[in-house]
Write an enzyme that holds these catalytic residues in place. Structure first.
Site, PDB file in Angstrom:
ATOM      1  N   ASP A   8       0.811  -1.264   0.047  1.00 21.19           N
ATOM      2  CA  ASP A   8       0.188   0.070  -0.047  1.00 21.19           C
ATOM      3  C   ASP A   8       0.875   1.194   0.014  1.00 21.19           C
ATOM      4  O   ASP A   8       2.179   1.262  -0.189  1.00 21.19           O
ATOM      5  CB  ASP A   8      -0.998  -0.176   1.086  1.00 21.19           C
ATOM      6  CG  ASP A   8      -0.289   0.435   2.422  1.00 21.19           C
ATOM      7  OD1 ASP A   8       0.894   0.037   2.485  1.00 21.19           O
ATOM      8  OD2 ASP A   8      -1.035   0.349   3.458  1.00 21.19           O
ATOM      9  N   CYS A  65       3.228  -3.172   4.061  1.00 17.81           N
ATOM     10  CA  CYS A  65       2.561  -2.093   4.467  1.00 17.81           C
ATOM     11  C   CYS A  65       3.358  -1.274   5.379  1.00 17.81           C
ATOM     12  O   CYS A  65       4.481  -1.529   5.782  1.00 17.81           O
ATOM     13  CB  CYS A  65       0.886  -2.238   4.647  1.00 17.81           C
ATOM     14  SG  CYS A  65       0.789  -3.281   6.370  1.00 17.81           S
ATOM     15  N   THR A  67       2.846  -1.345   8.923  1.00 17.35           N
ATOM     16  CA  THR A  67       3.290  -2.296   9.840  1.00 17.35           C
ATOM     17  C   THR A  67       3.473  -3.543   9.384  1.00 17.35           C
ATOM     18  O   THR A  67       4.201  -4.305  10.240  1.00 17.35           O
ATOM     19  CB  THR A  67       2.348  -2.260  11.140  1.00 17.35           C
ATOM     20  OG1 THR A  67       1.108  -2.667  10.403  1.00 17.35           O
ATOM     21  CG2 THR A  67       2.146  -1.043  11.767  1.00 17.35           C
ATOM     22  N   HIS A  98       9.581 -24.052   9.148  1.00 24.29           N
ATOM     23  CA  HIS A  98       8.514 -24.642   9.788  1.00 24.29           C
ATOM     24  C   HIS A  98       7.029 -24.446   9.096  1.00 24.29           C
ATOM     25  O   HIS A  98       6.073 -25.465   9.147  1.00 24.29           O
ATOM     26  CB  HIS A  98       8.480 -24.067  11.064  1.00 24.29           C
ATOM     27  CG  HIS A  98       9.663 -24.575  12.062  1.00 24.29           C
ATOM     28  ND1 HIS A  98       9.475 -24.576  13.387  1.00 24.29           N
ATOM     29  CD2 HIS A  98      10.651 -25.369  11.711  1.00 24.29           C
ATOM     30  CE1 HIS A  98      10.846 -25.127  13.742  1.00 24.29           C
ATOM     31  NE2 HIS A  98      11.443 -25.388  12.740  1.00 24.29           N
ATOM     32  N   HIS A 133       6.635 -30.884  10.127  1.00 23.36           N
ATOM     33  CA  HIS A 133       6.019 -29.800   9.793  1.00 23.36           C
ATOM     34  C   HIS A 133       5.025 -29.804   8.781  1.00 23.36           C
ATOM     35  O   HIS A 133       4.117 -28.864   8.543  1.00 23.36           O
ATOM     36  CB  HIS A 133       7.177 -28.726   9.551  1.00 23.36           C
ATOM     37  CG  HIS A 133       8.094 -28.662  10.626  1.00 23.36           C
ATOM     38  ND1 HIS A 133       7.759 -28.044  11.942  1.00 23.36           N
ATOM     39  CD2 HIS A 133       9.374 -28.749  10.880  1.00 23.36           C
ATOM     40  CE1 HIS A 133       8.942 -28.038  12.666  1.00 23.36           C
ATOM     41  NE2 HIS A 133       9.817 -28.415  12.019  1.00 23.36           N
TER      42      HIS A 133
HETATM   43  C1  RB5 Z   1      -1.853   2.832   6.537  1.00 25.48           C
HETATM   44  O1  RB5 Z   1      -1.673   4.134   6.953  1.00 25.48           O
HETATM   45  C2  RB5 Z   1      -1.525   1.751   7.654  1.00 25.48           C
HETATM   46  O2  RB5 Z   1      -2.814   1.557   8.338  1.00 25.48           O
HETATM   47  C3  RB5 Z   1      -1.093   0.527   6.710  1.00 25.48           C
HETATM   48  O3  RB5 Z   1      -0.046   0.501   5.796  1.00 25.48           O
HETATM   49  C4  RB5 Z   1      -0.851  -0.743   7.513  1.00 25.48           C
HETATM   50  O4  RB5 Z   1       0.084  -0.185   8.461  1.00 25.48           O
HETATM   51  C5  RB5 Z   1      -2.040  -1.569   8.123  1.00 25.48           C
HETATM   52  O5  RB5 Z   1      -1.907  -2.367   8.836  1.00 25.48           O
END
Ligand code: RB5
Length: 146
Positions: A8, A65, A67, A98, A133
């Site tokens: 994203d 993304c 996180t 695994h 596994h």
């Molecule tokens: C976008 O702002 C953020 O929410 C996305 O990149 C991600 O971290 C969501 O889990």
């Protein structure tokens, strides 16, 4: 080896970096987007990349993304996908040995490019161990039928 990659807006810059890094190492990168920092929805790119795997474009993919959390949750809703959120190297290794993960997820706001490169190298160069596994992975995949 052909690899899918997607992100994203939060993962866009790291995606571009990893795409270049792996292209220079000889991988054929198939980019499903996004193509800018403009705000977008990570489930859309998780779905595009996972469709590419289930349709046979590539066996493995990398999703990024902010996180890594949202995009990994979304990817794991797709049939046939075992997405592992790895923001450190040990988890990246274990997710292949695994769990036979076929999608690597990372958080661009959590790690730097150097760590991301090590994670990607480790993940791509570690084989599934099979054995006990295999039975566990088969049980994970059977959950899709329940
Ligand atoms: C976008 O702002 C953020 O929410 C996305 O990149 C991600 O971290 C969501 O889990």
């Amino acid at each position: 080896m052909k690899l899918l990659i997607g992100s994203d807006h939060g993962g866009y810059h790291l995606k571009e970096h990893i795409k270049k890094y792996l292209t220079e190492k000889g991988y054929e990168m198939v980019d499903v987007g996004t193509d800018s920092e403009d705000s977008c929805d990570y489930p859309d790119f998780a779905q595009k990349l996972c469709n590419g795997i289930t349709q046979g474009t590539a066996e493995k993919g990398i999703l990024i993304c902010g996180t890594g959390i949202g995009i990994s949750i979304a990817a794991n809703k797709c049939a046939g996908i075992r997405a592992a959120l790895c923001n450190e190297v040990y988890g990246a290794k274990m997710s292949r040995q695994h769990n036979d993960a076929n999608v690597l997820c990372m958080g661009a706001r959590v790690i730097g490019v150097g760590t991301a490169e090590l994670i990607v190298d480790t993940w791509l160069n570690t084989d599934f161990e099979g054995g006990r596994h295999q039975r566990r992975v088969a049980k994970i995949m059977a959950l899709e039928e329940k």
